[in-house]
Design a protein around this motif. Structure first.
Motif, short mmCIF file in Angstrom:
data_model
loop_
_atom_site.label_atom_id
_atom_site.label_comp_id
_atom_site.label_asym_id
_atom_site.label_seq_id
_atom_site.Cartn_x
_atom_site.Cartn_y
_atom_site.Cartn_z
N HIS A 165 -4.23 13.94 7.33
CA HIS A 165 -4.52 12.51 7.50
C HIS A 165 -4.79 11.84 6.13
O HIS A 165 -5.83 11.22 5.92
N VAL A 166 -3.83 11.99 5.24
CA VAL A 166 -4.01 11.52 3.85
C VAL A 166 -3.41 10.13 3.67
O VAL A 166 -2.32 9.84 4.17
N HIS A 167 -4.13 9.28 2.97
CA HIS A 167 -3.63 7.97 2.54
C HIS A 167 -3.88 7.84 1.03
O HIS A 167 -4.99 8.10 0.56
N LEU A 182 0.82 -1.22 0.00
CA LEU A 182 0.00 0.00 0.00
C LEU A 182 0.85 1.27 0.00
O LEU A 182 0.45 2.30 0.56
N PHE A 183 2.02 1.21 -0.61
CA PHE A 183 2.85 2.41 -0.72
C PHE A 183 2.20 3.40 -1.67
O PHE A 183 1.46 3.03 -2.58
N THR A 184 2.51 4.69 -1.47
CA THR A 184 2.04 5.72 -2.39
C THR A 184 2.67 5.47 -3.77
O THR A 184 3.89 5.27 -3.86
N PRO A 185 1.89 5.44 -4.84
CA PRO A 185 2.45 5.24 -6.18
C PRO A 185 3.57 6.23 -6.48
O PRO A 185 3.50 7.40 -6.08
N ILE A 225 -6.60 3.70 -8.19
CA ILE A 225 -5.80 4.41 -7.20
C ILE A 225 -6.77 5.07 -6.23
O ILE A 225 -7.68 5.80 -6.64
N HIS A 226 -6.59 4.81 -4.94
CA HIS A 226 -7.50 5.30 -3.92
C HIS A 226 -6.86 6.41 -3.11
O HIS A 226 -5.65 6.39 -2.85
N ASN A 271 2.81 12.81 -5.69
CA ASN A 271 3.43 13.58 -4.62
C ASN A 271 2.32 14.11 -3.71
O ASN A 271 1.47 14.89 -4.16
N LEU A 272 2.34 13.69 -2.44
CA LEU A 272 1.24 14.05 -1.53
C LEU A 272 1.15 15.56 -1.28
O LEU A 272 0.06 16.10 -1.13
#
Length: 305
Positions: free
Chosen positions: A239-241, A213-216, A250-251, A220-221
């Motif tokens: 509180h972003v995932h 579940l890593f950020t693709p 992509i969720h 870039n968050l």
């Protein structure tokens, strides 16, 4: 809380994909049997190593085929995401098998290099040609699907590397036949193994990131947060995932702090605006948003749950 599921368009032909995998499985079973028999008769380690790789192809293609079947199953109360990650698991297993086979081939090659043996090169040449033709056909079958599906790409890589290995075996067979360079059998086996590691590692890394579940990588968050905060009345994004369920989805889930006490209908309108913004800017197609107003909780972009 808003939870949107839009823009999930697909143009796959799953039945055709499954048939292509099944045909590739049958072809590789035939190649494996022929190469094992030929390797034992000729004494060629590179031919036997190619047979071993072909056998791993058979197993990987079977795994891919089963994963393809499971990925079509519908969600249920017990499995709310269905089996959408089955193909990612298959890709991880197949990539790992490439590396394991490569390590074993290096070991066998070193043993043979220390104790070289005469090899019946004519058998090696003809069976290498068979491997090139059969695997080349399978590669062409799966090439289109490999572009947008990690599971199919893992199967495609197995077949592509095996076709390349067969080309190396063919060259080795010709060198052994006309120059009696029997040591080249071990050298080619090591080169095949190195190629397997290089190809397998990248796919292993990609599938591991999705499973964890890593950020693709392409997202870039901070940029995503800044984009969302351009929407009127939003004070803070925290509180972003962000994660990738599979190669089509992509969720994103996040808490939004608003500057004013808005109504539910207003929030629905804002969430639709954010959904469109995230899809067109970052290709995020599943968005879950939690609205807040002066709530006493951590406001960091990433919060350890």
């Amino acid at each position: 809380m808003s939870h949107n599921h839009s823009h999930s368009h697909t143009h796959d032909h799953p039945d055709l994909k499954g048939k292509k995998l099944l045909l590739s499985i049958l072809l590789n079973i035939a190649i494996t049997v022929a190469q094992v028999i030929g390797g034992l008769i000729s004494g060629s380690l590179s031919l036997l190593s190619d047979a071993l790789h072909n056998f791993s192809d058979v197993l990987s293609l079977i795994v891919s085929y089963i994963a393809d079947l499971y990925s079509k199953k519908e969600a249920s109360f017990e499995r709310t995401f269905g089996y959408k990650r089955a193909e990612i698991i298959a890709a991880f297993i197949n990539a790992l098998s490439l590396i394991i086979v490569a390590i074993y081939l290096v070991y066998e090659a070193v043993q043979r290099f220390l104790d070289p043996q005469e090899i019946e090169s004519s058998i090696v040449i003809w069976l290498a040609l068979l491997g090139i033709l059969a695997n080349g056909f399978s590669v062409l079958l799966l090439r289109k699907e490999a572009n947008n599906n990690m599971n199919m790409r893992s199967a495609y890589l197995h077949l592509l590397t095996d076709m390349s290995a067969s080309v190396a075996v063919l060259i080795g067979g010709l060198l052994m036949k006309y120059y009696n360079w029997f040591w080249v059998d071990s050298v080619l086996t090591v080169l095949i193994a190195i190629y397997l590691v290089i190809m397998g590692y990248q796919l292993l890394k990609e599938s591991f990131k999705v499973l964890m579940l890593f950020t693709p990588d392409h997202l870039n968050l901070s940029e995503i947060s800044e984009k969302i905060q351009t929407v009127n009345t939003i004070k803070n994004v925290h509180h972003v995932h962000v994660w990738q369920l599979n190669e089509k989805e992509i969720h994103l889930e996040a808490h939004l702090e608003f500057t004013t006490d808005i109504t539910i209908s207003q929030f629905d309108k804002i969430s639709e605006e954010i959904e469109e913004l995230l899809y067109h800017s970052f290709q995020i197609n599943h968005v879950t948003l939690q609205p807040e107003l002066n709530k006493d909780d951590p406001k960091e972009l990433i919060v350890q749950d």
